[in-house]
Design a protein around this motif. Structure first.
Motif, PDB file in Angstrom:
ATOM      1  N   LEU A  48      13.046  76.928  30.248  1.00  0.00           N
ATOM      2  CA  LEU A  48      12.538  77.901  31.208  1.00  0.00           C
ATOM      3  C   LEU A  48      11.087  77.592  31.555  1.00  0.00           C
ATOM      4  O   LEU A  48      10.704  77.593  32.730  1.00  0.00           O
ATOM      5  CB  LEU A  48      12.646  79.311  30.624  1.00  0.00           C
ATOM      6  N   SER A  49      10.277  77.283  30.540  1.00  0.00           N
ATOM      7  CA  SER A  49       8.873  76.950  30.767  1.00  0.00           C
ATOM      8  C   SER A  49       8.739  75.728  31.667  1.00  0.00           C
ATOM      9  O   SER A  49       7.930  75.703  32.592  1.00  0.00           O
ATOM     10  CB  SER A  49       8.181  76.697  29.419  1.00  0.00           C
ATOM     11  N   LEU A  52       9.589  76.442  35.360  1.00  0.00           N
ATOM     12  CA  LEU A  52       8.493  77.067  36.098  1.00  0.00           C
ATOM     13  C   LEU A  52       7.427  76.039  36.455  1.00  0.00           C
ATOM     14  O   LEU A  52       6.815  76.108  37.524  1.00  0.00           O
ATOM     15  CB  LEU A  52       7.892  78.199  35.271  1.00  0.00           C
ATOM     16  N   SER A  69      11.513  84.701  45.982  1.00  0.00           N
ATOM     17  CA  SER A  69      12.401  85.774  46.425  1.00  0.00           C
ATOM     18  C   SER A  69      13.088  85.388  47.735  1.00  0.00           C
ATOM     19  O   SER A  69      12.458  84.855  48.645  1.00  0.00           O
ATOM     20  CB  SER A  69      11.592  87.062  46.631  1.00  0.00           C
ATOM     21  N   PRO A  87      17.674  82.985  30.049  1.00  0.00           N
ATOM     22  CA  PRO A  87      16.302  83.455  30.324  1.00  0.00           C
ATOM     23  C   PRO A  87      15.885  83.199  31.770  1.00  0.00           C
ATOM     24  O   PRO A  87      15.240  84.051  32.395  1.00  0.00           O
ATOM     25  CB  PRO A  87      15.446  82.647  29.347  1.00  0.00           C
ATOM     26  N   LEU A  88      16.241  82.040  32.316  1.00  0.00           N
ATOM     27  CA  LEU A  88      15.874  81.721  33.695  1.00  0.00           C
ATOM     28  C   LEU A  88      16.637  82.593  34.680  1.00  0.00           C
ATOM     29  O   LEU A  88      16.055  83.090  35.659  1.00  0.00           O
ATOM     30  CB  LEU A  88      16.155  80.245  33.982  1.00  0.00           C
ATOM     31  N   ALA A  90      17.769  85.599  34.263  1.00  0.00           N
ATOM     32  CA  ALA A  90      17.210  86.954  34.230  1.00  0.00           C
ATOM     33  C   ALA A  90      15.926  87.012  35.054  1.00  0.00           C
ATOM     34  O   ALA A  90      15.687  87.982  35.794  1.00  0.00           O
ATOM     35  CB  ALA A  90      16.941  87.370  32.783  1.00  0.00           C
ATOM     36  N   LEU A  91      15.097  85.976  34.944  1.00  0.00           N
ATOM     37  CA  LEU A  91      13.854  85.928  35.708  1.00  0.00           C
ATOM     38  C   LEU A  91      14.138  85.843  37.203  1.00  0.00           C
ATOM     39  O   LEU A  91      13.489  86.531  38.011  1.00  0.00           O
ATOM     40  CB  LEU A  91      13.032  84.721  35.269  1.00  0.00           C
ATOM     41  N   LEU A  92      15.108  85.026  37.592  1.00  0.00           N
ATOM     42  CA  LEU A  92      15.431  84.872  39.011  1.00  0.00           C
ATOM     43  C   LEU A  92      15.921  86.188  39.616  1.00  0.00           C
ATOM     44  O   LEU A  92      15.527  86.555  40.725  1.00  0.00           O
ATOM     45  CB  LEU A  92      16.493  83.783  39.189  1.00  0.00           C
ATOM     46  N   ALA A  94      15.211  89.178  38.612  1.00  0.00           N
ATOM     47  CA  ALA A  94      14.073  90.094  38.677  1.00  0.00           C
ATOM     48  C   ALA A  94      13.163  89.772  39.860  1.00  0.00           C
ATOM     49  O   ALA A  94      12.521  90.661  40.418  1.00  0.00           O
ATOM     50  CB  ALA A  94      13.282  90.031  37.365  1.00  0.00           C
ATOM     51  N   ARG A  95      13.127  88.511  40.273  1.00  0.00           N
ATOM     52  CA  ARG A  95      12.293  88.086  41.401  1.00  0.00           C
ATOM     53  C   ARG A  95      12.931  88.384  42.758  1.00  0.00           C
ATOM     54  O   ARG A  95      12.281  88.271  43.785  1.00  0.00           O
ATOM     55  CB  ARG A  95      12.035  86.584  41.320  1.00  0.00           C
TER      56      ARG A  95
END
Length: 216
Positions: A48-49, A52, A69, A87-88, A90-92, A94-95
């Protein structure tokens, strides 16, 4: 176009290529199975890090974020020993990124359906969790901005070794070589000096692993 008759023997070079791929698949699966749960979790967070970091690199080149977005990103839900993208994903979500996961129909055709969260996934005919075909819209291949592909191995030329079903190669066949952006995802040890590949095998633009980012 020449088509091999069903049951006819493979040409010698094709037979050798098939054997090379099968051997490498066996080796890579064995290596993945040796990882313990803690190592898998750490690898997923590290990937994930690096994802990004790749996003920042792409923005400097294209003035556009990979995971902004409104972008359309095709990914995968890890099965077996594959590196998890949870993890990625979930981040996507949320964005406000539009995320899609693959589903293989009974006839073998792959399509990407809208992903709204883990609770909305159901077993597909192949036993892999996927969005419900009745509740999620499919996206056309040429409308996808970024595709995150699972893999067993990759090399410095962008050659990718998949599970052997050819689903991604068939799905991407006939569309632009530049869109979607094809990014492989795996563990650092899946980077090889050479991956056997055929002419019609799709190549990657980059690969993200727990050990870093590879650009081709």
């Amino acid at each position: 176009m020449y088509r091999r008759r069903r049951g006819a023997p493979l040409p010698e070079h094709a037979s050798e290529l098939k054997a090379e791929k099968a051997l490498l698949r066996k080796q890579m699966r064995a290596a993945r199975h040796q990882l313990d749960p803690q190592a898998r979790t750490q690898a997923s967070i590290a990937a994930l890090s690096h994802a990004l970091a790749t996003e920042l690199f792409a923005k400097s080149l294209f003035a556009s974020s990979l995971f902004a977005s409104g972008k359309h990103v095709a990914a995968y839900w890890a099965a077996g020993s594959e590196l998890s993208l949870k993890p990625l994903l979930a981040l996507l979500l949320a964005r406000g990124v539009f995320v899609y996961l693959p589903r293989i129909a009974a006839g073998g055709e792959m399509q990407f359906l809208r992903f709204h969260g883990e609770s909305c996934l159901v077993p597909s005919p192949h036993g892999i969790l996927a969005p419900n075909i009745d509740a999620s819209g499919a996206i056309a291949a040429h409308d996808i901005d970024v595709m995150l592909l699972p893999l067993l191995a990759f090399d410095p030329c962008g050659a990718r070794l998949g599970q052997g079903g050819g689903y991604y190669d068939r799905y991407l066949q006939g569309i632009s070589a530049n869109k979607p952006l094809r990014i492989g995802v795996g563990f650092h040890f899946q980077a090889q000096t050479h991956v056997p590949h055929a002419k019609l095998d799709e190549r990657l633009h980059a690969a993200i692993t727990d050990g870093g980012v590879f650009r081709f």
